[in-house]
Design a protein around this motif. Structure first.
Motif, short mmCIF file in Angstrom:
data_model
loop_
_atom_site.label_atom_id
_atom_site.label_comp_id
_atom_site.label_asym_id
_atom_site.label_seq_id
_atom_site.Cartn_x
_atom_site.Cartn_y
_atom_site.Cartn_z
N ARG A 35 0.83 -1.21 0.00
CA ARG A 35 0.00 0.00 0.00
C ARG A 35 0.87 1.26 0.00
O ARG A 35 0.63 2.20 -0.77
CB ARG A 35 -0.90 0.00 1.24
CG ARG A 35 -1.65 1.31 1.44
CD ARG A 35 -2.45 1.30 2.73
NE ARG A 35 -2.98 2.62 3.01
CZ ARG A 35 -2.32 3.56 3.68
NH1 ARG A 35 -1.11 3.33 4.14
NH2 ARG A 35 -2.88 4.74 3.87
N ILE A 63 1.02 4.20 -2.94
CA ILE A 63 0.74 5.62 -2.69
C ILE A 63 1.96 6.47 -3.06
O ILE A 63 1.83 7.52 -3.71
CB ILE A 63 0.36 5.83 -1.21
CG1 ILE A 63 -1.01 5.19 -0.93
CG2 ILE A 63 0.34 7.31 -0.86
CD1 ILE A 63 -1.39 5.16 0.53
N GLU A 67 2.26 6.72 -6.81
CA GLU A 67 1.22 7.61 -7.33
C GLU A 67 1.64 9.07 -7.13
O GLU A 67 1.49 9.90 -8.03
CB GLU A 67 -0.09 7.32 -6.59
CG GLU A 67 -1.31 7.97 -7.19
CD GLU A 67 -1.85 7.19 -8.38
OE1 GLU A 67 -1.50 5.99 -8.54
OE2 GLU A 67 -2.62 7.79 -9.15
N THR A 68 2.17 9.36 -5.94
CA THR A 68 2.59 10.73 -5.65
C THR A 68 3.69 11.19 -6.59
O THR A 68 3.70 12.33 -7.06
CB THR A 68 3.12 10.81 -4.19
OG1 THR A 68 2.13 10.27 -3.33
CG2 THR A 68 3.42 12.26 -3.80
N LEU A 91 -4.25 3.30 -6.85
CA LEU A 91 -4.80 3.65 -5.55
C LEU A 91 -6.03 2.82 -5.20
O LEU A 91 -6.32 2.57 -4.03
CB LEU A 91 -5.12 5.14 -5.50
CG LEU A 91 -3.90 6.08 -5.47
CD1 LEU A 91 -4.33 7.53 -5.49
CD2 LEU A 91 -3.06 5.81 -4.22
N ASN A 92 -6.79 2.42 -6.22
CA ASN A 92 -7.97 1.59 -5.95
C ASN A 92 -7.63 0.36 -5.12
O ASN A 92 -8.44 -0.10 -4.32
CB ASN A 92 -8.59 1.11 -7.27
CG ASN A 92 -9.39 2.22 -7.92
OD1 ASN A 92 -10.02 3.01 -7.24
ND2 ASN A 92 -9.33 2.28 -9.25
N HIS A 104 -7.36 0.57 -0.79
CA HIS A 104 -8.40 0.80 0.22
C HIS A 104 -8.56 -0.42 1.13
O HIS A 104 -8.72 -1.53 0.65
CB HIS A 104 -9.72 1.14 -0.45
CG HIS A 104 -10.72 1.67 0.53
ND1 HIS A 104 -10.51 2.82 1.24
CD2 HIS A 104 -11.91 1.19 0.95
CE1 HIS A 104 -11.54 3.04 2.04
NE2 HIS A 104 -12.40 2.05 1.89
N ASN A 105 -8.53 -0.18 2.44
CA ASN A 105 -8.66 -1.26 3.41
C ASN A 105 -7.60 -2.33 3.23
O ASN A 105 -7.84 -3.51 3.51
CB ASN A 105 -10.06 -1.89 3.35
CG ASN A 105 -11.05 -1.11 4.19
OD1 ASN A 105 -10.64 -0.38 5.09
ND2 ASN A 105 -12.32 -1.25 3.92
N ILE A 112 -4.23 -1.85 4.44
CA ILE A 112 -3.22 -1.78 5.51
C ILE A 112 -3.47 -2.83 6.58
O ILE A 112 -2.54 -3.35 7.20
CB ILE A 112 -3.16 -0.36 6.12
CG1 ILE A 112 -1.81 -0.13 6.80
CG2 ILE A 112 -4.30 -0.13 7.11
CD1 ILE A 112 -1.59 1.33 7.22
N THR A 137 -0.59 -11.59 1.64
CA THR A 137 -0.11 -10.68 0.60
C THR A 137 -0.99 -10.80 -0.64
O THR A 137 -1.19 -11.92 -1.14
CB THR A 137 1.35 -10.93 0.21
OG1 THR A 137 1.59 -10.37 -1.10
CG2 THR A 137 1.70 -12.41 0.16
N ARG A 162 2.54 -2.23 10.90
CA ARG A 162 1.97 -1.33 9.90
C ARG A 162 2.85 -0.10 9.74
O ARG A 162 3.07 0.39 8.63
CB ARG A 162 0.56 -0.89 10.34
CG ARG A 162 -0.44 -2.03 10.48
CD ARG A 162 -1.81 -1.45 10.76
NE ARG A 162 -2.78 -2.46 11.18
CZ ARG A 162 -4.07 -2.20 11.33
NH1 ARG A 162 -4.54 -0.98 11.09
NH2 ARG A 162 -4.91 -3.15 11.70
N LEU A 163 3.36 0.41 10.86
CA LEU A 163 4.20 1.61 10.83
C LEU A 163 5.52 1.32 10.12
O LEU A 163 5.95 2.07 9.23
CB LEU A 163 4.46 2.10 12.26
CG LEU A 163 3.23 2.67 12.99
CD1 LEU A 163 3.55 2.87 14.47
CD2 LEU A 163 2.78 3.98 12.37
N THR A 192 4.99 0.78 6.39
CA THR A 192 4.65 2.02 5.68
C THR A 192 5.88 2.89 5.50
O THR A 192 6.12 3.47 4.43
CB THR A 192 3.55 2.78 6.46
OG1 THR A 192 2.43 1.91 6.62
CG2 THR A 192 3.12 4.04 5.71
N LYS A 193 6.69 2.98 6.55
CA LYS A 193 7.92 3.79 6.44
C LYS A 193 8.88 3.22 5.40
O LYS A 193 9.40 3.93 4.55
CB LYS A 193 8.62 3.86 7.80
CG LYS A 193 7.89 4.73 8.81
CD LYS A 193 8.62 4.66 10.16
CE LYS A 193 7.78 5.31 11.25
NZ LYS A 193 8.41 5.15 12.57
N THR A 238 7.57 3.61 1.78
CA THR A 238 7.66 5.01 1.34
C THR A 238 9.11 5.39 1.05
O THR A 238 9.42 6.02 0.04
CB THR A 238 7.08 5.93 2.44
OG1 THR A 238 5.77 5.50 2.76
CG2 THR A 238 7.05 7.38 1.96
#
Lengths: 331, 331, 331, 331
Positions: free
Chosen positions: A22, A26, A29-30, A55-56, A59-60, A62, A67, A270-271, A274-275, A278
């Motif tokens: 996820r 994101i 996309e950015t 992006l679709n 959603h939901n 995270i 996988t 999750r944190l 995500t880090k 990104t």
């Protein structure tokens, strides 16, 4: 300039892999990058099986275990021909950067691919076993500890009710991270991990001494031994039988099994996921390649893939000492 | 030489305080120290209310929320007379070392006590708010994130079903740790924290812009704003009304409230609490005093109590950047 | 003969609605029926917003909270014109049977539709409030009890730590099912439900008497009052203030809020939803219409929709008596 | 008139036993009865091991798994001498009524005791297996379903990631209640229960047919078979090997094990336990004896102990049919 990025998950699945995917979606996309997800680990590279991730898809996502890109072993990829075919497929799709989420086996695969493909390769550590050198924790590790601890909390209810000895086998491949931390956090009475395993006789004696000391003090007691998988010769049942015959009382073995791989990731996974996801996308298009993005002391680090399996990551000394300290004297 | 140790919990209760008490009991038992627990925070010191803590107290304690020693505010202790009375009581019991588990208010109390008592004073950071300088995390913080995230996961189900805007107020006193990390880990769409709060108008515009951009792309959407407590002037309802009138659609405020303080501690809090408690007892009898035992970069540190409130601990930059990065572009 | 079936979810969302949709999809597939799902409750009927539901939609659906068909209020549908438009749209798609998952408001909508449409209409009770007559439990009710109980379990940790009085507001619209059962299952000390609410003065006195009796026996104690929403004039804060001024001690109000609507359904809701959905599809094509499929004493029942709101479903007497019995004498 | 009541827990421990003990304590306190708790099941009767139970014991008890009275097997009690000794001990303490919480084995023990003791004997069904005739559900059954379902939810994450076949063994002794309902509520793809087990060959063929039908439609798929313990000749590994060799693909066996006995009871078990315990105390001093207090169709019932094992309680037909219906056609 716009880039074409691909991501895959490989090796044993781990909670938080989806959170990582996820974050990558994101971030791409950015930045305006195109992103595809290869399916079934390296098989997807060989069979050109993939889907475009937008992006679709996020959603939901995270909070989902497993996988969405699936994982699998892939023998064919290990040959030189396999790497060549994969490289050809990556070129056909014009991929600039491949992000691999997995453990050291997956990273070795990425290194192998680099012999035939000169695109950028980034790794993100994802495995419940935490046995990847160069980072403090792997994505999925925190959740697996919590899952094991919840299970041991439940086993203790029964162990207490019957004042019985239980052996609980926890995953971890050849490392004791999960077992040690699950034992410490569940107030288990003893733990057996590969990093500190002397020999069967000695461990057995220590366990028996501890149970007997406890019994002398308190009468019948429950006693929970957490055992890392692959450490006791002959497996959990062998240990159960030996202990049972020594103690002249029932000893129940419980193998937590694949339950430990699944479940909605806890916040810390999750944190972390995500880090790392990104951060990895932030490196797309730079000269950096064949590195793993990990976290050390709460900061992102870049580690050559080769180093991630070059040495065995040691257990945290503070955890080991705390476990030893709390194991010696316990009600 | 044998020592007499006392422990108390003070300030808002936090999951893991009991795990910390358990570790202290076990460590004292190992060292042969006597341990008493004062009840109701500093009130216990004033009223000589305490109980002796032995291994019997530790069974099935690691997983319990709250604090078996209770907590409470204590105005009387804040006066010079209060500190004098407490010192007299400590002397009467022959206490060598006092361990205080709590937040910065509790540590200020310990410093105040030191003006009248020259025994050893050690602090352990315990609060869900994580607003104690000098340590990476406070005992209870990890569990509070998970509790908030689980709740937001549930709110999202309804938000999605109705494609509605929700505001979720998260605790944290005057710090944004809980709100930021709960928002990031729950994939919330926006977060308002004191550390990055400009002014109402600007925040409102950003939220509205983001919702409108999303709606333009997707039609009706759910949208979750996590709001740290004490940050929005007038409170959550004021924000809900302003946003609702701007957006011409319903906006639902949800205050998570005291639920965030309770619950069985997650593994990371049990581990942190056990390590800090064990380490603190290891310092009993040394010259070190008026220090907090915390963890920085996975290692125990000793921090003068005065430094724990001397400056405002900043948010983790990596989390802030990741949140900003993932908030901008979201489905 | 093949049938064309439509399903919608309406009213407040409830955990298990997705499990019910899943069962309907599978049952329709087995029978060879075509199934569409209208979106956003009755709005979907008016705007001809729908999607075809096939087995693909059912994977990993049973465990999801919320409703993939979304829900919403719909004022326009309440007019005669609204029903006429809806009927026209149903005819245009050749729908034989409409299945409505929701509460009594949703069933009134279905009855209203029948004035303009002569297709088959079946209802399935889905609401966390359990306030639908003619069935023992509504889909979502079991999960909402568990969510409330988990939250109260957490509040108790803090209440015990501070020996403080807490008021916890639980949902239920105008019925006390959730509040009564959550209070009983969480060992709350007092419960206020609309079905047994006399007047403010009397309830207040009973609470105060009970707290004082407890304090006389035990000294300071925690005390948790579960309050059904919409029952106390002026709301929870009014009660908190009155009680606080009487008791001369702090009283903390906690409103659980929308958290109670979400979350993965517990097993009992998954089972109920699956049975009712499967059973409903078994009635497609029969003469039976304008009925709700519910469960009474573990057996499926068919109840005229009109009866579901004709009378107020009473609280289970056995639960009321048990609560009264256990509330009187408590530590 | 004041009575002397004793309670014990026997057989496998079950979540909710403590909630039941709590209700009995409160009800006895209300009535002014004295209550003692025998320890370690019938052993406590033989060894006169017991403790007095007062309201102090009930705080924070409702949510605890296991049993504070402990449980154990007791061979000595099964002899005539055993019953005589137990009777003598009951008389020595002046016990009027003995309440036994357990399964059918425990109830047989109670009946055996009655040959030597003419005091009042009441049973309350407590076992996760639900294999006690005369009641809809036993205390602990609801929690065990939820525990199994949570575990299977986690296994599915891995099964989906690898599109692999998993076998999950669920407890239940010789009954399929747990397995059937856990399979239904977790959307498992197949279930094997003793009540509907034909022979190995036939079950194997059905499983294989279903997997192959699914694969033909969808390509590789995950597939979860829930297997009740004690039903497959040779055990789970035997089935895994046979299935694996037929399907030419890996099949992973997972045995949930003793985790299923523990954990904090879910609301439905807390409610059932509280009602039955309260009701049982209401019968103390009446002529009724050698009966079990159960719940049928939400009402308390009194069933002669002998009937509780006289016949095999059948699976709920509605659940069986729903499982069959949803198993046939699944994505």
């Amino acid at each position: 300039m716009s880039k074409r990025v691909a991501v895959l998950t490989s090796g044993g699945d781990a909670p938080g892999m989806n959170a990582c995917i996820r974050a990558i979606v994101i971030a791409c996309e950015t930045k305006g990058y195109t992103l595809i997800g290869y399916l079934h680990g390296y098989n997807g590279l060989l069979n050109q099986e993939y889907e475009t991730l937008s992006l679709n898809a996020t959603h939901n996502l995270i909070q989902q275990g497993g996988t969405i890109l699936h994982s699998a072993r892939c023998e064919a990829f290990k040959s030189h021909q396999g790497a060549k075919d994969a490289a050809k497929n990556l070129q056909a799709l014009g991929i600039d950067t491949l992000i691999v989420i997995g453990g050291d086996g997956s990273f070795k695969g990425a290194q192998h691919l680099s012999t035939c493909w000169d695109g950028q390769i980034l790794g993100i550590p994802g495995t419940i076993d935490n046995d990847v050198a160069g980072c403090d924790a792997t994505v999925g590790y925190y959740t697996a500890i919590d899952t094991a601890v919840s299970s041991i909390d439940k086993v203790r209810d029964t162990a207490d009710a019957f004042e019985r000895i239980f052996l609980v086998e926890v995953m971890g491949r050849h490392a004791g991270f999960l077992a040690l931390n699950a034992a410490l956090a569940s107030a288990a009475d003893y733990v057996i991990v590969p990093e500190r395993f002397d020999n069967e006789q000695q461990e057995l004696e220590r366990i028996i001494n501890q149970i007997e000391a406890r019994r002398k003090l308190k009468g019948p007691v429950s006693f929970i031994v957490v055992v890392a998988e692959n450490v006791w010769p002959g497996g959990l049942n062998t240990l159960a039988e030996r202990l049972s015959s020594h103690m002249q009382s029932e000893v129940r073995p419980v193998t937590l099994g694949h339950v430990q791989r699944g479940g909605s990731p806890v916040s810390q996974d999750r944190l972390l996921a995500t880090k790392l996801g990104t951060y990895a996308v932030g490196l797309v298009g730079t000269e950096k390649t064949l590195i793993m993005i990990g976290e050390v002391d709460h900061h992102p680090v870049e580690v050559p893939l080769k180093e991630t399996w070059a040495y065995t990551k040691p257990l945290d000394e503070c955890s080991v000492e705390t476990m030893l300290a709390t194991m010696n004297q316990r009600y």
